[in-house]
Design an enzyme around this catalytic site. Structure first.
Site, PDB file in Angstrom:
ATOM      1  N   TRP A 102       6.641  52.053 -17.190  1.00 55.24           N
ATOM      2  CA  TRP A 102       6.904  50.774 -16.525  1.00 55.24           C
ATOM      3  C   TRP A 102       8.374  50.536 -16.284  1.00 55.24           C
ATOM      4  CZ3 TRP A 102       3.291  49.181 -13.667  1.00 55.24           C
ATOM      5  CH2 TRP A 102       1.955  49.349 -14.043  1.00 55.24           C
ATOM      6  N   ASP A 172      10.723  42.790 -19.309  1.00 51.74           N
ATOM      7  CA  ASP A 172       9.330  42.843 -18.872  1.00 51.74           C
ATOM      8  C   ASP A 172       8.479  42.765 -20.137  1.00 51.74           C
ATOM      9  OD1 ASP A 172       6.764  43.491 -18.098  1.00 51.74           O
ATOM     10  OD2 ASP A 172       7.302  45.374 -17.080  1.00 51.74           O
ATOM     11  N   LYS A 196      -2.851  40.719 -19.211  1.00 55.47           N
ATOM     12  CA  LYS A 196      -2.965  41.408 -20.497  1.00 55.47           C
ATOM     13  C   LYS A 196      -3.062  40.445 -21.676  1.00 55.47           C
ATOM     14  CE  LYS A 196      -1.317  45.455 -18.394  1.00 55.47           C
ATOM     15  NZ  LYS A 196      -0.213  45.963 -17.618  1.00 55.47           N
TER      16      LYS A 196
HETATM   17  C1  PLP Z   1       0.556  46.288 -16.610  1.00 55.38           C
HETATM   18  C2  PLP Z   1       2.036  46.283 -16.611  1.00 55.38           C
HETATM   19  C3  PLP Z   1       2.786  46.078 -15.433  1.00 55.38           C
HETATM   20  C4  PLP Z   1       2.142  45.973 -14.066  1.00 55.38           C
HETATM   21  O1  PLP Z   1       1.454  44.796 -13.910  1.00 55.38           O
HETATM   22  P1  PLP Z   1       0.889  44.384 -12.469  1.00 55.38           P
HETATM   23  O2  PLP Z   1       0.541  42.942 -12.679  1.00 55.38           O
HETATM   24  O3  PLP Z   1      -0.284  45.257 -12.194  1.00 55.38           O
HETATM   25  O4  PLP Z   1       1.967  44.556 -11.466  1.00 55.38           O
HETATM   26  C5  PLP Z   1       4.153  46.015 -15.542  1.00 55.38           C
HETATM   27  N1  PLP Z   1       4.780  46.145 -16.728  1.00 55.38           N
HETATM   28  C6  PLP Z   1       4.096  46.347 -17.872  1.00 55.38           C
HETATM   29  C7  PLP Z   1       4.832  46.482 -19.160  1.00 55.38           C
HETATM   30  C8  PLP Z   1       2.708  46.427 -17.853  1.00 55.38           C
HETATM   31  O5  PLP Z   1       2.027  46.626 -18.987  1.00 55.38           O
END
Ligand code: PLP
Length: 359
Positions: A102, A172, A196
């Site tokens: 990521w 993030d 998530k």
């Molecule tokens: C799942 C995830 C993303 C991507 O998320 P989207 O909503 O599909 O763009 C980005 N960063 C991390 C750490 C993730 O786990």
């Protein structure tokens, strides 16, 4: 039909009380005779839902007044571009910590806007460890320092918030937001896709220091401007209303559970139980440096990979689903976000032992 334990990485399990509440309110929210799905975003009813969600998130995370909270479209990935668009503020460089998939995505996107200084990379460890801060080569002229608090695919998590001095810190937190307390006042910006640990897909939550926004260059689309979203209370256009509402239900549930300190305690208990079961066995292996093992995503593989299919099939029969690892890594992964109860991890540990005995 009976519910199973869903270890999928995302969209992931939601707390059952949250879904029951959503079901109760589904056709008729608060005696209005209208579902949240059908509710205008500028109605007084939806305003009350939106404002309560923000107030509860502020209370949960201890978000200071100096920060704006935005509820935006598109999950996490749009932020890979919006962060540099908004936070470069005329500067040409930004520091990034490359710790896996990521952060790699975020770096590739940021390169479209600026000169990326990869201050540290876990590549030499196969992204199974994070270089110690003493080895980071940050640039004092960087507009910000960016990191991925939890690399969801490998299961590598920062156990400490990085020191960035005067340089704004950007994180993030898609896969570990709300899993433990964080000192929000130390950040310039935190973002998370909601699917998530917060809500359903389509929503991205951004927490940003107000003094950092309002510097978007004129040639960028206005919908990429954090300042515009802040000014319009995240209603520049129709926001993902149902995901926002579900996020509010999750925040309320978390407050009822005792807040993020209590979630940290529960999450640590679940993770310890699972890592211990893996470490005690001869069949299962986790290759992540113990100093940065994730409390949210526990990756593991079978010493005999020819058993993978049988493992997944028997797990499914035992009511344990979503254990297949990310396509880029293979193996297995158990995502144990806030919504996964201790009973689910206990059931998985019992299954791991039983499968090993039969293998
Ligand atoms: C799942 C995830 C993303 C991507 O998320 P989207 O909503 O599909 O763009 C980005 N960063 C991390 C750490 C993730 O786990």
């Amino acid at each position: 039909m009976s519910r199973v334990y869903n270890f999928g990485a995302g969209p992931a399990m939601l707390p059952e009380p949250v879904m029951r509440r959503a079901r109760e309110e589904f056709l008729d929210w608060g005696g209005t005779g209208v579902s949240v799905l059908e509710m205008g975003h500028r109605t007084a009813e939806f305003r009350s839902i939106a404002e309560k969600a923000e107030a509860d998130l502020r209370a949960l995370m201890g978000i200071p007044e100096s920060c704006k909270v935005l509820f935006l479209h598109g999950g996490a990935s749009p932020q890979f571009a919006m962060v540099p668009m908004n936070l470069l503020r005329g500067r040409e460089k930004a520091d990034y910590l490359h710790t896996g998939y990521w952060s790699g995505k975020a770096i590739a996107e940021a390169r479209r806007f600026c000169c990326v200084n990869v201050a540290a990379s876990g590549e030499e460890y196969g992204f199974l460890s994070i270089p110690i801060p003493e080895r980071w080569q940050t640039d004092p002229e960087a507009a910000y320092l960016y990191y991925t608090a939890n690399e969801t695919i490998t299961g590598v998590e920062f156990q400490q918030v990085p020191e960035s001095g005067e340089v704004p810190l950007v994180a993030d937190m898609t896969s570990n937001i709300l899993s433990r307390p964080v000192p929000v006042e130390r950040f310039g910006l935190i973002f998370a896709g909601a699917q998530k640990n917060i809500s359903t897909a389509g929503l991205g939550v951004v927490i940003v220091r107000e003094d950092l926004i309002g510097h978007l260059a004129d040639h960028y689309p206005s919908l990429c401007d954090y300042a515009l979203h802040a000014e319009k209370d995240s209603m520049v256009n129709t926001p993902p209303t149902y995901a926002w509402y579900l996020a509010g239900l999750t925040f309320e549930w978390l407050l009822e559970q005792g807040g993020l300190g209590e979630m940290e305690r529960r999450n640590a208990e679940k993770a310890e139980l699972l890592y211990k079961a893996i470490d005690d066995s001869d069949l299962y292996l986790n290759d992540v440096d113990p100093a940065c093992r994730s409390c949210m995503n526990v990756s593991f593989r079978l010493a005999d990979e020819s058993l993978n299919e049988r493992f997944l099939e028997q797990a499914r029969e035992a009511g344990l689903v979503g254990l297949k690892g990310h396509r880029s890594l293979g193996g297995m992964r158990a995502s144990i976000y806030n919504a996964m109860p201790l009973s689910g991890v206990r059931a998985l540990v019992a299954f791991l032992r039983e499968f090993e005995r039969g293998a």
